[in-house]
Design an enzyme around this catalytic site. Sequence first.
Site, PDB file in Angstrom:
ATOM      1  N   GLU A 162       0.931  -1.353  -0.152  1.00  0.00           N
ATOM      2  CA  GLU A 162       0.042  -0.045   0.036  1.00  0.00           C
ATOM      3  C   GLU A 162       0.830   1.149   0.107  1.00  0.00           C
ATOM      4  OE1 GLU A 162      -2.805  -0.407   3.451  1.00  0.00           O
ATOM      5  OE2 GLU A 162      -3.966  -2.097   2.404  1.00  0.00           O
ATOM      6  N   GLU A 350      -5.163  -8.856   1.027  1.00  0.00           N
ATOM      7  CA  GLU A 350      -5.907  -8.486   2.121  1.00  0.00           C
ATOM      8  C   GLU A 350      -7.571  -8.068   1.885  1.00  0.00           C
ATOM      9  OE1 GLU A 350      -4.387  -4.984   4.506  1.00  0.00           O
ATOM     10  OE2 GLU A 350      -2.373  -5.645   4.193  1.00  0.00           O
TER      11      GLU A 350
HETATM   12  O1  IFM Z   1      -4.340  -2.957   9.085  1.00  0.00           O
HETATM   13  C1  IFM Z   1      -3.986  -2.285   7.961  1.00  0.00           C
HETATM   14  C2  IFM Z   1      -3.201  -3.015   7.177  1.00  0.00           C
HETATM   15  O2  IFM Z   1      -1.904  -2.616   7.884  1.00  0.00           O
HETATM   16  C3  IFM Z   1      -3.070  -2.389   5.918  1.00  0.00           C
HETATM   17  N1  IFM Z   1      -4.153  -2.515   5.225  1.00  0.00           N
HETATM   18  C4  IFM Z   1      -5.377  -2.120   5.784  1.00  0.00           C
HETATM   19  C5  IFM Z   1      -5.431  -2.821   7.174  1.00  0.00           C
HETATM   20  C6  IFM Z   1      -6.579  -2.197   7.711  1.00  0.00           C
HETATM   21  O3  IFM Z   1      -6.877  -0.891   7.958  1.00  0.00           O
END
Ligand code: IFM
Length: 450
Positions: A162, A350
């Site tokens: 990210e 994710e």
């Molecule tokens: O916890 C975060 C993660 O570190 C990166 N992606 C989003 C998740 C939830 O906010």
Amino acid sequence: MQFNKDFVFGTATSSYQIEGAHNEDGRTPSIWDMFCDIDGRVFEKHNGDVACDHYHRFEEDIQHIKKLGVDTYRFSIAWPRIFPAKGEFNPAGMAFYKTLATRLREEGIKPAVTLYHWDLPMWAHEEGGWVNRDSVDWFLDYAKVCFDELDGIVDSWITHNEPWCAGFLGYHVGVHAPGHRDMNEAVRAVHHMLLSHGKAVELLKQELKSTTPIGITLNLSPVYAKTDSANDRLAQNNSDGYSNRWFLDPVFKGQYPVDMMNLFSKYVHSYDFIKPGDMETISTECDFFGINFYSRGLVEFSAANDFMTVAAYSDYDKTGMGWDIAPNEFKDLIRRLRNEYTDLPIIITENGAAYDDVLENGEVHDDKRIDYVKKHLTAVSDLNDEGMNIAGYYLWSLMDNFEWSFGYEKRFGILYIDFETQERVWKDSAKWYAGVIADHKAKHADSVEA
Ligand code: IFM
């Protein structure tokens, strides 16, 4: 929902969010240790000093991962454990990840390793952090050691997690470490992150001749206009440019979007930090494309805002983060990526939801999380029926953890963590996810026998 035999199920975490052991075996502070220490930046001044104490409890955590039945576990390496000071490799820090990856493999779980999930060493920050182009070389030194030491026991590599968050939230909006509010810095920081991604891919594939799959993970959020008016569509375009295209275009098309370069030029006086060859490097072909998906955006025009866009009211059901639950928009996003950007296998690196979980008599009935994950897994299954080639899904997160500026207030885990005792408790969602995976395996075991 159904998945083909090779579809991989996983779960994910990151170093600063779970490890703790902030000053052990040579680790030095990262920008997040520093950020947590500033009044008013993180909920109740929480920090990652102890977190889930995973550094000491990883054996127990591996047993939970094994019991879930996942094929793969995604974790990240803490750069300040590997290079506690500039140019000083720390074998003791590396030893932790070697043991972790080895033990996962012994238990039949494939390690998927992220190099950068936001814990930049303070020594690097003190020399300008990602705004300094030298950060690309520092990252490459770090990546090289990780590849040299771990490539044989890692099943896939993710360079960056990210960069929108690390770059824009960290250097423009200021709600993530290092907490700067400077768009001129932010675009430079993002450029150097993306460049370091491309160079790390070249290093692994071309120089080290490794065949281990490598890719980048972007967090993407499809953006919609509140109305069909020209103004709202402009707001949508700008918001999409800021959240999505500023990352997708360089990675897949080797160029930053020109409309956004113009829009940003109020703050970015020159793009001379883009050197010849950079964009080719950034768009170096990877083996897969990682996407973190949580929600959609809904925006409308605002003259009071430099980018002429502002979040609009949405009546969608929301998670505990206040984020719209939007599995259909997730489908739109994937179809758009297929149309406009890439044929690479997509991995959902994710997806998950925070809710206000309550532990009662040793149980957590998190039906809303189950519903959220079910909706998104069903979307993945539907998309694959359309031929979208989504190769895997990682549920965020294995356990409740340090949710950045929200501290421990927001719980994303499928394992509940009692942060007083460090007890891990299976929420209903963990039991449900284990069931989904078991059914999937049983189905394919039958089909092999048949
Ligand atoms: O916890 C975060 C993660 O570190 C990166 N992606 C989003 C998740 C939830 O906010």
